[in-house]
Motif scaffolding. Structure first.
Motif, PDB file in Angstrom:
ATOM      1  N   ARG A 118       0.833  -1.205   0.000  1.00 41.72           N
ATOM      2  CA  ARG A 118       0.000   0.000   0.000  1.00 41.72           C
ATOM      3  C   ARG A 118       0.865   1.251   0.000  1.00 41.72           C
ATOM      4  O   ARG A 118       0.550   2.241  -0.675  1.00 41.72           O
ATOM      5  CB  ARG A 118      -0.916  -0.010   1.224  1.00 41.72           C
ATOM      6  N   PHE A 168       2.267   1.738  -3.476  1.00 39.33           N
ATOM      7  CA  PHE A 168       1.236   2.220  -4.394  1.00 39.33           C
ATOM      8  C   PHE A 168       0.986   3.717  -4.182  1.00 39.33           C
ATOM      9  O   PHE A 168       0.917   4.496  -5.149  1.00 39.33           O
ATOM     10  CB  PHE A 168      -0.053   1.426  -4.179  1.00 39.33           C
ATOM     11  N   THR A 206      -2.830  -6.844  -5.474  1.00 32.97           N
ATOM     12  CA  THR A 206      -4.285  -6.964  -5.404  1.00 32.97           C
ATOM     13  C   THR A 206      -4.792  -6.582  -4.024  1.00 32.97           C
ATOM     14  O   THR A 206      -5.761  -5.827  -3.882  1.00 32.97           O
ATOM     15  CB  THR A 206      -4.719  -8.399  -5.747  1.00 32.97           C
ATOM     16  N   ILE A 232      -4.521  -2.721  -3.514  1.00 34.07           N
ATOM     17  CA  ILE A 232      -5.562  -1.953  -4.215  1.00 34.07           C
ATOM     18  C   ILE A 232      -6.907  -2.134  -3.519  1.00 34.07           C
ATOM     19  O   ILE A 232      -7.658  -1.170  -3.308  1.00 34.07           O
ATOM     20  CB  ILE A 232      -5.645  -2.391  -5.683  1.00 34.07           C
ATOM     21  N   GLU A 233      -7.199  -3.374  -3.127  1.00 36.83           N
ATOM     22  CA  GLU A 233      -8.472  -3.640  -2.449  1.00 36.83           C
ATOM     23  C   GLU A 233      -8.545  -2.909  -1.115  1.00 36.83           C
ATOM     24  O   GLU A 233      -9.593  -2.377  -0.736  1.00 36.83           O
ATOM     25  CB  GLU A 233      -8.643  -5.141  -2.243  1.00 36.83           C
ATOM     26  N   ALA A 283      -9.774  -4.858  -8.260  1.00 36.47           N
ATOM     27  CA  ALA A 283      -8.396  -5.147  -7.866  1.00 36.47           C
ATOM     28  C   ALA A 283      -7.910  -6.450  -8.497  1.00 36.47           C
ATOM     29  O   ALA A 283      -6.768  -6.537  -8.972  1.00 36.47           O
ATOM     30  CB  ALA A 283      -8.300  -5.229  -6.347  1.00 36.47           C
ATOM     31  N   SER A 318      -4.804  -6.946 -11.148  1.00 40.11           N
ATOM     32  CA  SER A 318      -3.712  -7.880 -10.863  1.00 40.11           C
ATOM     33  C   SER A 318      -3.538  -8.894 -11.991  1.00 40.11           C
ATOM     34  O   SER A 318      -2.411  -9.179 -12.423  1.00 40.11           O
ATOM     35  CB  SER A 318      -3.990  -8.604  -9.546  1.00 40.11           C
TER      36      SER A 318
END
Length: 265
Positions: free
Chosen positions: A23, A26, A137, A140-141, A158, A162
Motif C-alpha cells: 500500500r 502504491f 491486489t 488496491i483492495e 483489484a 492484478s
C-alpha cells in the motif's frame, strides 16, 4: 525485443523496497507521479533521476535491466520527442529548411517530456518488480475499501488489475513464440515496406487472440471449479502490516515536494 518486457513481472527478493508494505509503494508511486508533473527545468529533472536511481539501488535492481524494459515502447518515446521537436515553437532557431524549422524550445520540451515518461515508467516498473501480484491486489483492495459503501466492486476491480499485470509478460512470451513459429514458416515481419509488414502481422494477431481468449476461458473455469465467489467470506493468508519504515518512506515525499517547489523555474 518482446522478451525484454519487464512491466508486470515480479522478481522475488529481500531488498528494502521488497519489504515495504505494498500500500505504501502504491501511494508513493501515485504521489511521486504527481510531483514529477511539477518538474519544469533541468535541475528538477536531474533531481527526479537521482531519486529514481536511489530507489532502484534500494530495490537491488540493475539499470540495464530497466533500460531493456524501455525497448518495446521506444517508438512511443521517439514519436513524442519528434512531435515536440517539429511542432513546438519558441527560443532560438536551430534548423531552418524551406517550410519547417526546429527551435530550441521544442527540443527542450521534447527531451523533458521523454524524461518525465521514463521516470514514471521506471518508478512504476520498480513497484511491479518488487511487489507480487497477490500483494498488489490486496493493496488496491485495501486502499479502495471505502468505495464498497457505494456498492462498487472493489475486489473485482483489484483482481482484474492484478490479472492484467500478471498476464502482460505471459502474452509477450506467447507473442515471441508465435513470431518465431511464423518466421520458421518463412514469414518476415521485420523487413519490407510498411503495407507488407502490416499484412504479415495478420497471421500473428489471429493465433495470439485465440491464445489469449483460450487462457482467459481456462482461468475462468479454474476459478469457478475452485468455488471462487469474489470477496464473499474470503479470508487472507497473509495480512498487510503497516510499519514505521512505511510511514518514513511516505514522509520522504515532503522534502522531495519542497525541493521541487524551490527548484522550479
Amino acid at each position: 525485443m518482446l522478451d525484454k518486457m519487464v512491466l508486470g513481472r515480479y522478481i522475488p527478493g529481500n531488498s528494502y523496497i521488497h519489504q515495504l508494505d505494498p500500500r505504501m509503494k502504491f501511494i508513493f508511486v501515485f504521489l511521486f507521479t504527481i510531483i514529477i508533473f511539477l518538474f519544469n527545468n533541468w535541475v528538477t529533472y536531474a533531481m527526479g533521476i537521482i531519486i529514481t536511481l536511489i530507489i532502484m539501488m534500494l530495490a537491488k535492481l540493475k539499470l540495464s535491466f530497466l533500460i531493456n524494459g524501455l525497448k518495446p515502447i521506444l517508438f512511443i518515446l521517439l514519436f513524442t520527442l519528434l512531435m515536440h521537436v517539429f511542432f513546438t515553437k519558441g527560443g532560438v532557431t536551430l534548423v531552418e529548411y524551406k517550410w519547417f524549422n526546429i527551435q530550441s524550445r521544442g527540443v527542450e520540451l521534447g527531451i523533458q517530456t521523454v524524461l518525465r515518461f521514463v521516470i514514471i515508467i521506471f518508478i512504476t516498473t520498480i513497484m511491479t518488480l518488487t511487489t507480487s501480484p497477490i500483494e498488489l491486489t490486496d493493496a488496491i483492495e485495501s486502499l479502495f475499501k471505502p468505495l464498497k459503501k457505494l456498492k462498487l466492486p472493489v475486489h473485482e476491480f483489484a483482481l482484474m488489475m492484478s490479472i492484467s499485470l500478471r498476464f502482460i509478460p505471459t502474452l509477450m512470451d506467447e507473442t515471441t513464440r508465435v513470431m518465431n513459429a511464423q518466421s520458421a514458416r518463412g514469414s518476415d515481419i521485420q523487413t519490407g515496406s510498411l503495407p507488407k509488414r502490416i499484412r504479415a502481422l495478420m497471421p500473428l494477431l489471429i493465433p495470439l487472440f485465440i491464445s489469449a481468449f483460450k487462457r482467459a476461458e481456462e482461468l475462468a473455469i479454474a476459478m469457478e471449479v475452485r468455488g471462487y465467489r469474489g470477496d464473499i467470506g474470503r479470508t487472507k493468508y497473509k495480512q498487510l502490516i503497516w510499519e514505521r519504515k512505511d510511514t518514513n518512506g511516505l514522509l520522504m515525499l515532503i522534502p522531495i515536494l519542497l525541493l521541487t517547489w524551490l527548484l522550479r523555474s
